[in-house]
Design an enzyme around this catalytic site. Structure first.
Site, short mmCIF file in Angstrom:
data_model
loop_
_atom_site.label_atom_id
_atom_site.label_comp_id
_atom_site.label_asym_id
_atom_site.label_seq_id
_atom_site.Cartn_x
_atom_site.Cartn_y
_atom_site.Cartn_z
N ARG A 1 6.40 -8.45 1.08
CA ARG A 1 7.27 -8.11 2.22
C ARG A 1 7.88 -9.38 2.81
O ARG A 1 9.06 -9.42 3.17
CB ARG A 1 6.49 -7.34 3.29
N LYS B 1 0.84 -1.21 0.00
CA LYS B 1 0.00 0.00 0.00
C LYS B 1 0.88 1.26 0.00
O LYS B 1 0.62 2.18 -0.77
CB LYS B 1 -0.93 0.01 1.22
N THR B 2 1.91 1.27 0.83
CA THR B 2 2.79 2.45 0.88
C THR B 2 3.52 2.61 -0.45
O THR B 2 3.63 3.72 -0.99
CB THR B 2 3.84 2.30 2.01
N ASP C 1 -1.48 5.73 7.01
CA ASP C 1 -1.56 4.29 7.23
C ASP C 1 -2.48 4.00 8.42
O ASP C 1 -2.64 4.88 9.28
CB ASP C 1 -0.14 3.74 7.49
N THR D 1 -6.00 -2.28 6.97
CA THR D 1 -6.16 -3.73 6.90
C THR D 1 -7.60 -4.10 7.26
O THR D 1 -7.99 -5.25 7.14
CB THR D 1 -5.21 -4.42 7.90
#
Ligand code: ADE
Length: 354
Positions: A233, A80-81, A125, A174
């Site tokens: 990740r 997302k970032t 976030d 999330t």
């Protein structure tokens, strides 16, 4: 494009002192920063999302306007970032990055908003964790690009309306269901990030391996990709662990066999389940007869935090069909029993011993 991070929680280490956790996180952040893709051409996977965003970017650029506010949701670690940073880069603007827990006081968010330049992206976030005051300041900011602030108390209360530059808010969460509807409704675009296929993760691993100067075979990258729970990740983290392994064992290329050997040592199994995933499934089977069982009961029996189970572990177990959610609680599926080599006869030994 400049990246601004608010409230740097990672002060410079003092000489000769051991690294604190914050500093280790900073090192991790730096590694993540160095392997991030910088454009949609470099970005692997999420094709549907990239198609949507490419159109939105082009339309906004043609109109010389900022993009509509965007809400990205999905499990952690899916990018997302990174997507927010790529959007800023493609729009030729700055991206300010922050997270809801850092926006405790009204002045935290107002300080950020008044310092935006026209067209900038503000990335928040964990946006489902905003407090009510901060959230209410965001409504007019998002809708009319105005900051409505209240000054004074009681009868002397006055409101001031300060114009803001037109900007784009990118919110990430999330837990999209935990957003209030007034906030959710102010996003022109709401997009979900999906888990990645093992083949897509293999390509990401090959790209990262190249950046890390590490040699890897195609089947080696696929072995790591299959064990990465659909998450870039995790894929990049496992790649670094396997790279450590071949370095210590004095091999120069990551092959499928070496990747499997290394990940077995780290207790990441061929389906990508780690020790905690297996503990959760095992506990549901042995202590709750496979379910239905509530989240809090699983948390208490495993000693894991309920939120972590719900937001980090469960999404992947649901995705691969090892756990189902029913109105009466979570249940373990036959596929999970088979994966763990269990028959369904297992119960707490105190029952079996009688
Ligand atoms: N690194 C992390 N995520 C990535 C992605 N989606 N594409 C390329 N490299 C990545």
């Amino acid at each position: 494009m400049t990246i601004h991070r608010e409230k740097n929680p990672h002060p410079k280490p003092e000489k000769k002192e051991r690294l604190t956790n914050a500093q280790i996180n900073q090192t991790q952040d730096n590694v993540e920063e160095s392997i991030r893709p910088h454009s949609f051409d470099e970005y692997i996977g999420q094709q549907d999302l990239k198609d949507v965003l490419s159109i939105v970017i082009e339309a906004a650029k043609t109109r010389k306007e900022p993009m509509d506010h965007l809400l990205l949701y999905g499990p952690p670690g899916l990018g997302k970032t990174t997507i927010s940073l790529i959007l800023a880069s493609e729009m030729g603007v700055n991206c300010k990055i922050t997270a809801a827990p850092a926006l405790e006081r009204p002045r935290d968010i107002t300080g950020l908003l008044v310092n935006l330049k026209p067209g900038d992206i503000l990335f928040i976030d964990e946006i489902h964790r905003l407090n009510r005051l901060t959230e209410e300041l965001l409504y007019p900011a998002m809708e009319d690009y105005r900051l409505e602030i209240t000054i004074g108390k009681g009868q002397a209360t006055r409101t001031r309306s300060i114009p803001l530059p037109k900007f784009t808010l990118v919110g990430a969460t999330t837990k999209v269901g935990a957003l209030t509807s007034p906030l959710r409704d102010r996003f022109g675009l709401i997009q979900r990030l999906k888990f990645y296929e093992p083949e897509e993760l293999a390509l990401i691993i090959q790209r990262t391996a190249k950046l890390l100067n590490t040699s890897i075979t195609e089947s080696g990258s696929l072995e790591i990709g299959r064990r990465s729970r659909g998450t870039p990740r995790i894929a990049n983290r496992l790649l670094r662990r396997v790279r450590d392994y071949i370095q210590v064992k004095k091999f120069d290329t990551i092959t499928q066999e070496l990747a499997a050997d290394a990940l077995d040592i780290y207790q990441v199994d061929p389906q990508g389940l780690d020790w905690t995933d297996r503990l959760i499934l095992d506990t549901m089977i042995t202590q709750f007869d496979g379910g239905p069982v509530g989240l809090e009961a699983i948390a208490a029996a495993t000693g894991e935090d309920a939120k972590t189970i719900e937001e980090v572990y469960e999404p992947y177990l649901l995705q691969i069909g090892y756990v189902n959610r029913t109105p009466r609680g979570r249940v373990v599926t036959t596929a999970a029993y088979q994966h763990l080599g269990k028959t369904g006869e297992e119960q707490l030994s105190i029952f079996n011993d009688q």
